[in-house]
Motif scaffolding. Structure first.
Motif, PDB file in Angstrom:
ATOM      1  N   LEU A 127       0.829  -1.260  -0.057  1.00 54.36           N
ATOM      2  CA  LEU A 127      -0.067  -0.282  -0.075  1.00 54.36           C
ATOM      3  C   LEU A 127       0.728   1.230   0.042  1.00 54.36           C
ATOM      4  CD1 LEU A 127      -2.835  -0.916   2.435  1.00 54.36           C
ATOM      5  CD2 LEU A 127      -2.946  -0.838   0.051  1.00 54.36           C
ATOM      6  N   LEU A 128       1.998   1.307   0.416  1.00 54.81           N
ATOM      7  CA  LEU A 128       2.915   2.306   0.535  1.00 54.81           C
ATOM      8  C   LEU A 128       3.756   2.695  -0.955  1.00 54.81           C
ATOM      9  CD1 LEU A 128       4.497   1.967   4.064  1.00 54.81           C
ATOM     10  CD2 LEU A 128       2.947   3.678   3.226  1.00 54.81           C
ATOM     11  N   ASP A 129       3.794   1.443  -1.749  1.00 55.01           N
ATOM     12  CA  ASP A 129       4.467   1.663  -3.079  1.00 55.01           C
ATOM     13  C   ASP A 129       3.955   0.774  -4.095  1.00 55.01           C
ATOM     14  OD1 ASP A 129       6.580   2.699  -4.387  1.00 55.01           O
ATOM     15  OD2 ASP A 129       7.998   1.381  -3.978  1.00 55.01           O
ATOM     16  N   ALA A 130       2.554   0.833  -4.171  1.00 52.89           N
ATOM     17  CA  ALA A 130       1.779  -0.047  -5.233  1.00 52.89           C
ATOM     18  C   ALA A 130       2.164  -0.027  -6.475  1.00 52.89           C
ATOM     19  CB  ALA A 130       0.368  -0.029  -4.961  1.00 52.89           C
ATOM     20  N   ARG A 131       2.427   1.435  -7.014  1.00 52.00           N
ATOM     21  CA  ARG A 131       2.332   1.771  -8.319  1.00 52.00           C
ATOM     22  C   ARG A 131       3.821   1.106  -8.865  1.00 52.00           C
ATOM     23  NH1 ARG A 131      -1.230   5.149 -10.772  1.00 52.00           N
ATOM     24  NH2 ARG A 131       0.026   4.421 -12.691  1.00 52.00           N
ATOM     25  N   SER A 132       4.769   1.246  -8.070  1.00 50.19           N
ATOM     26  CA  SER A 132       6.125   0.680  -8.360  1.00 50.19           C
ATOM     27  C   SER A 132       6.280  -0.725  -8.385  1.00 50.19           C
ATOM     28  CB  SER A 132       7.238   1.515  -7.578  1.00 50.19           C
ATOM     29  OG  SER A 132       7.160   2.936  -7.346  1.00 50.19           O
ATOM     30  N   ILE A 133       5.463  -1.413  -7.654  1.00 47.03           N
ATOM     31  CA  ILE A 133       5.553  -2.770  -7.414  1.00 47.03           C
ATOM     32  C   ILE A 133       4.541  -3.457  -8.502  1.00 47.03           C
ATOM     33  CG2 ILE A 133       5.106  -4.908  -6.033  1.00 47.03           C
ATOM     34  CD1 ILE A 133       5.667  -2.790  -3.519  1.00 47.03           C
ATOM     35  N   TYR A 134       3.485  -2.820  -8.701  1.00 36.85           N
ATOM     36  CA  TYR A 134       2.191  -3.539  -9.426  1.00 36.85           C
ATOM     37  C   TYR A 134       1.795  -2.269 -10.463  1.00 36.85           C
ATOM     38  CZ  TYR A 134       2.450  -7.323  -6.033  1.00 36.85           C
ATOM     39  OH  TYR A 134       2.855  -8.328  -5.289  1.00 36.85           O
ATOM     40  N   PRO A 135       2.302  -2.324 -11.550  1.00 38.12           N
ATOM     41  CA  PRO A 135       2.034  -1.114 -12.384  1.00 38.12           C
ATOM     42  C   PRO A 135       0.530  -1.626 -13.039  1.00 38.12           C
ATOM     43  CG  PRO A 135       3.990  -2.072 -13.224  1.00 38.12           C
ATOM     44  CD  PRO A 135       3.523  -2.809 -12.162  1.00 38.12           C
ATOM     45  N   LYS A 136      -0.093  -2.837 -12.786  1.00 39.52           N
ATOM     46  CA  LYS A 136      -1.395  -3.132 -13.547  1.00 39.52           C
ATOM     47  C   LYS A 136      -2.488  -3.342 -12.097  1.00 39.52           C
ATOM     48  CE  LYS A 136      -0.387  -3.111 -17.800  1.00 39.52           C
ATOM     49  NZ  LYS A 136      -0.745  -2.136 -19.028  1.00 39.52           N
ATOM     50  N   LEU A 137      -3.600  -2.855 -12.114  1.00 42.58           N
ATOM     51  CA  LEU A 137      -4.396  -2.698 -11.032  1.00 42.58           C
ATOM     52  C   LEU A 137      -4.968  -4.122 -10.866  1.00 42.58           C
ATOM     53  CD1 LEU A 137      -6.175  -1.551  -9.126  1.00 42.58           C
ATOM     54  CD2 LEU A 137      -7.958  -1.055 -10.708  1.00 42.58           C
ATOM     55  N   LEU A 138      -5.005  -5.141 -11.750  1.00 48.09           N
ATOM     56  CA  LEU A 138      -5.275  -6.391 -11.700  1.00 48.09           C
ATOM     57  C   LEU A 138      -4.562  -7.194 -10.820  1.00 48.09           C
ATOM     58  CD1 LEU A 138      -7.429  -8.533 -12.467  1.00 48.09           C
ATOM     59  CD2 LEU A 138      -6.393  -8.914 -14.401  1.00 48.09           C
ATOM     60  N   LYS A 139      -3.137  -6.773 -11.142  1.00 49.18           N
ATOM     61  CA  LYS A 139      -2.169  -7.780 -10.389  1.00 49.18           C
ATOM     62  C   LYS A 139      -2.063  -7.121  -9.085  1.00 49.18           C
ATOM     63  CE  LYS A 139       1.086  -8.918 -14.105  1.00 49.18           C
ATOM     64  NZ  LYS A 139       2.246  -9.077 -14.826  1.00 49.18           N
ATOM     65  N   LEU A 140      -2.357  -5.892  -8.563  1.00 49.04           N
ATOM     66  CA  LEU A 140      -2.260  -5.197  -7.418  1.00 49.04           C
ATOM     67  C   LEU A 140      -3.560  -6.099  -6.687  1.00 49.04           C
ATOM     68  CD1 LEU A 140      -1.822  -3.263  -5.108  1.00 49.04           C
ATOM     69  CD2 LEU A 140      -3.258  -1.638  -6.327  1.00 49.04           C
ATOM     70  N   ALA A 141      -4.696  -5.962  -7.315  1.00 50.78           N
ATOM     71  CA  ALA A 141      -5.880  -6.663  -6.767  1.00 50.78           C
ATOM     72  C   ALA A 141      -5.499  -8.081  -6.045  1.00 50.78           C
ATOM     73  CB  ALA A 141      -6.982  -6.515  -7.366  1.00 50.78           C
ATOM     74  N   LEU A 142      -5.059  -8.846  -7.142  1.00 50.73           N
ATOM     75  CA  LEU A 142      -4.675 -10.282  -6.916  1.00 50.73           C
ATOM     76  C   LEU A 142      -3.773 -10.269  -5.635  1.00 50.73           C
ATOM     77  CD1 LEU A 142      -4.351 -11.559 -10.228  1.00 50.73           C
ATOM     78  CD2 LEU A 142      -6.118 -12.098  -8.810  1.00 50.73           C
ATOM     79  N   ALA A 143      -2.648  -9.506  -5.553  1.00 51.14           N
ATOM     80  CA  ALA A 143      -1.752  -9.290  -4.506  1.00 51.14           C
ATOM     81  C   ALA A 143      -2.218  -9.133  -3.037  1.00 51.14           C
ATOM     82  CB  ALA A 143      -0.356  -8.412  -4.712  1.00 51.14           C
ATOM     83  N   LEU A 144      -3.101  -8.159  -3.193  1.00 52.46           N
ATOM     84  CA  LEU A 144      -3.881  -7.583  -2.135  1.00 52.46           C
ATOM     85  C   LEU A 144      -4.738  -8.630  -1.324  1.00 52.46           C
ATOM     86  CD1 LEU A 144      -4.706  -3.776  -2.956  1.00 52.46           C
ATOM     87  CD2 LEU A 144      -3.085  -4.764  -1.245  1.00 52.46           C
TER      88      LEU A 144
END
Length: 233
Positions: A127-144
Motif C-alpha cells: 500500500l505504500l508503494d503499489a504503483r512501483s510494485i504493480y503497474p497493473k491494477l489487476l495484479k495489485l488486486a490479486l496481491a492484496l
C-alpha cells in the motif's frame, strides 16, 4: 381498518430500515468507520504504515489501524487509470467494476475482527508503494487479495513504540520491493543469490589476506637473517 393498515405498513417500513447491513465478513457496517476515514490525514497514515512495514508489528488500536489501512487502500486504488474508465472497460480489464473491486477488498479487510492479518507487514509495503510494485491494477488486486485471504492474526505489540523510523530512499524501496514480492509469491524467501555473493566476497577477502601475509613473511625473512648475522659478527 384503513388507519390500522397504514400503521402496520409504516411499522414494517421502520423495521426494515433498522435491519443491520452485513458485509462480506459477516460484521455490521459501521458509519463511524467511514467518518474516521474522512478525518484521517494522509501523511499520518503513511507514517503509521511505514512503522508496520519496517517492523511487522502494530501498536495502535486495531479498529483505528483498520481505518487507516482502508483509507490508504482506497487512495491507492483510485490512482490507477481503471478508476476513470467506463463500466464496460472496467469489466473487460478487471472482470468486475472498479466499485465492486474496491468494495470487495475493503470488506475482506474489515472481516478481521480480533486483529490484523499476519500478512500486515506485506500489506503495508504494498500500500505504500503499489504503483512501483504493480503497474497493473489487476495484479495489485490479486496481491492484496492473497494477503487478505488468511486466517491467522497478529496481537498488539507491547514493546515501546519506535518514535523515529529511518527514512528509506525512494530508489532503494522501489528496487527492493519487487524482489521481495517474487520471493513471497514463490512461498520461499530466496536468499541463495545473496548468499553466493557474500561468500564470493568473503573468499576474495581471505585470499587477499593470505597474499598479504605471504608478502609480509618474505619481507620480514631477509631482515631477520641480516639482524642475526650482525649479532654474530
Amino acid at each position: 381498518m384503513e388507519a390500522s393498515s397504514v400503521t402496520e405498513n409504516s411499522s414494517t417500513g421502520n423495521d426494515h430500515e433498522q435491519e443491520p447491513v452485513l458485509n462480506h465478513g459477516g460484521t455490521e457496517s459501521n458509519p463511524e468507520t467511514n467518518r474516521e476515514e474522512e478525518e484521517l490525514d494522509g501523511e499520518q497514515v503513511r507514517r503509521v504504515l511505514q512503522v508496520s512495514a519496517a517492523t511487522g508489528k502494530f501498536w495502535h488500536n486495531w479498529d483505528k489501524l483498520k481505518s487507516m489501512l482502508s483509507f490508504q487502500l482506497k487512495v491507492v486504488l483510485s490512482e490507477y487509470p481503471e478508476a476513470k474508465m467506463t463500466v464496460e472497460q472496467q469489466n473487460a480489464s478487471l472482470g468486475e467494476t472498479y466499485l465492486e473491486l474496491v468494495t470487495r477488498l475493503n470488506e475482506e479487510l474489515h472481516s478481521f475482527i480480533e486483529g490484523p492479518p499476519f500478512t500486515l507487514q506485506r500489506l503495508c509495503e504494498i500500500l505504500l508503494d503499489a504503483r512501483s510494485i504493480y503497474p497493473k491494477l489487476l495484479k495489485l488486486a490479486l496481491a492484496l487479495e492473497k494477503n487478505l485471504l488468511v486466517t491467522s492474526t497478529l496481537t498488539v505489540c507491547t514493546e515501546p513504540y519506535p518514535e523515529m523510523m529511518p527514512n528509506l530512499e525512494p530508489e532503494k524501496a522501489t528496487e527492493e520491493a519487487p524482489l521481495q514480492s517474487n520471493s513471497v509469491q514463490n512461498g520461499v524467501e530466496s536468499m541463495v543469490g545473496d548468499r553466493d555473493e557474500i561468500m564470493t566476497e568473503v573468499e576474495a577477502d581471505i585470499e587477499e589476506m593470505t597474499i598479504d601475509v605471504d608478502a609480509f613473511q618474505e619481507m620480514v625473512g631477509p631482515s631477520e637473517a641480516n639482524s642475526t648475522a650482525a649479532e654474530n659478527s
